[in-house]
Every structure is written in C-alpha cells, then in structure tokens.
Design a protein around this motif. Structure first.
Motif, PDB file in Angstrom:
ATOM      1  N   LEU A   5       0.781   1.000 -12.994  1.00  0.00           N
ATOM      2  CA  LEU A   5       0.567  -0.345 -12.377  1.00  0.00           C
ATOM      3  C   LEU A   5       0.080  -0.012 -10.905  1.00  0.00           C
ATOM      4  O   LEU A   5      -0.937  -0.385 -10.220  1.00  0.00           O
ATOM      5  N   TYR A   6       0.598   1.210 -10.319  1.00  0.00           N
ATOM      6  CA  TYR A   6       0.406   1.404  -9.040  1.00  0.00           C
ATOM      7  C   TYR A   6       0.325   2.904  -8.775  1.00  0.00           C
ATOM      8  O   TYR A   6       1.458   3.674  -9.419  1.00  0.00           O
ATOM      9  N   GLY A   7       0.070   3.692  -7.603  1.00  0.00           N
ATOM     10  CA  GLY A   7       0.099   5.123  -7.249  1.00  0.00           C
ATOM     11  C   GLY A   7      -0.743   5.469  -6.358  1.00  0.00           C
ATOM     12  O   GLY A   7      -1.574   4.878  -5.899  1.00  0.00           O
ATOM     13  N   GLY A   8      -0.509   6.775  -5.782  1.00  0.00           N
ATOM     14  CA  GLY A   8      -1.332   7.332  -4.782  1.00  0.00           C
ATOM     15  C   GLY A   8      -1.084   8.685  -4.619  1.00  0.00           C
ATOM     16  O   GLY A   8      -0.154   9.454  -4.928  1.00  0.00           O
ATOM     17  N   GLN A  15       3.831   7.647  -8.460  1.00  0.00           N
ATOM     18  CA  GLN A  15       3.300   6.581  -9.541  1.00  0.00           C
ATOM     19  C   GLN A  15       4.248   5.911 -10.218  1.00  0.00           C
ATOM     20  O   GLN A  15       5.110   6.340 -10.557  1.00  0.00           O
ATOM     21  N   GLU A  16       4.154   4.516 -10.313  1.00  0.00           N
ATOM     22  CA  GLU A  16       4.832   3.846 -11.199  1.00  0.00           C
ATOM     23  C   GLU A  16       4.817   4.223 -12.701  1.00  0.00           C
ATOM     24  O   GLU A  16       3.563   4.599 -12.943  1.00  0.00           O
ATOM     25  N   GLU A  64      -0.845  -4.655   2.973  1.00  0.00           N
ATOM     26  CA  GLU A  64      -0.890  -4.986   1.798  1.00  0.00           C
ATOM     27  C   GLU A  64       0.240  -5.379   1.294  1.00  0.00           C
ATOM     28  O   GLU A  64       1.490  -4.735   1.459  1.00  0.00           O
ATOM     29  N   MET A 106      -4.881   6.925 -12.846  1.00  0.00           N
ATOM     30  CA  MET A 106      -5.184   5.662 -12.625  1.00  0.00           C
ATOM     31  C   MET A 106      -5.803   4.925 -13.883  1.00  0.00           C
ATOM     32  O   MET A 106      -6.351   3.749 -13.469  1.00  0.00           O
ATOM     33  N   GLU A 127       6.315   0.024  -2.277  1.00  0.00           N
ATOM     34  CA  GLU A 127       5.904  -0.462  -3.756  1.00  0.00           C
ATOM     35  C   GLU A 127       7.135  -1.183  -4.635  1.00  0.00           C
ATOM     36  O   GLU A 127       6.996  -2.170  -5.269  1.00  0.00           O
ATOM     37  N   SER A 178       2.696  -3.791  -4.567  1.00  0.00           N
ATOM     38  CA  SER A 178       1.938  -4.360  -6.014  1.00  0.00           C
ATOM     39  C   SER A 178       2.587  -4.831  -7.146  1.00  0.00           C
ATOM     40  O   SER A 178       2.150  -5.379  -8.003  1.00  0.00           O
ATOM     41  N   CYS A 179       4.006  -4.673  -7.105  1.00  0.00           N
ATOM     42  CA  CYS A 179       4.689  -5.034  -8.165  1.00  0.00           C
ATOM     43  C   CYS A 179       6.009  -5.922  -7.602  1.00  0.00           C
ATOM     44  O   CYS A 179       6.667  -5.348  -6.868  1.00  0.00           O
ATOM     45  N   TYR A 209       5.896   5.298   0.477  1.00  0.00           N
ATOM     46  CA  TYR A 209       5.079   4.396  -0.335  1.00  0.00           C
ATOM     47  C   TYR A 209       5.885   3.939  -1.468  1.00  0.00           C
ATOM     48  O   TYR A 209       5.671   2.791  -1.941  1.00  0.00           O
TER      49      TYR A 209
END
Length: 84
Positions: free
Chosen positions: A34-37, A29-30, A5, A71, A52, A8-9, A48
């Motif tokens: 916007l994205y995270g995990g 996490q941003e 992938e 999220m 990102e 994301s940004c 990660y």
C-alpha cells in the motif's frame, strides 16, 4: 505554514518491512504494497515506517535478506474485486 502528508493507512495492523536493496539503499514497504519508499539510511526508513503505521514499532520487521521496492503490488481485496 508547514505542509505534511497524512499517513497512508489509518489501520495500524499492517506489518512494514525494512531492509536494503541490491544497491544498498534502504527500503520500507507495507506488507501488501500500500505504501513504501527508498531511503539513504536505516533511521529514515524507520522514521517513515513509524509515521505510516501510526507509531507502532512492534510491527516493523527488518529483513536480513535483500528487498526490492515493489510499487506494482496490489492488495488481495483489490485483486479479488477486479476478477469478477
């Protein structure tokens, strides 16, 4: 063929926070959500975050307090566009 992938940004200016949640899992996490995990260890959370944010370790912040993955957050610009 290996699939992956894309980040994301595309802008590398957003801060990514990492830390542990109350269950001991690592969160990345941003800052605007916007994205995270969730991750099993710090190394994977950092890996990660670097992927990102375009490999910018200087904008990764590790928190000493608990952090929960959220999220459902929306960026300010998205919220403003929906208010009108």
């Amino acid at each position: 063929m290996k699939l992956f992938e894309p980040p994301s940004c595309s802008a590398a200016s957003a801060v990514v926070v990492i830390g542990r949640n109350r269950r001991g899992q690592w969160v990345a996490q941003e800052q605007n959500g916007l994205y995270g995990g969730l991750f099993v260890n710090r190394a994977q959370a950092v890996k990660y975050a670097l992927f990102e944010n375009g490999q910018h370790p200087e904008i990764i912040v590790e928190l000493s307090r608990e952090i929960e993955l959220d999220m459902h957050r929306q960026t300010t610009s998205f919220r403003a566009s929906r208010v009108a």
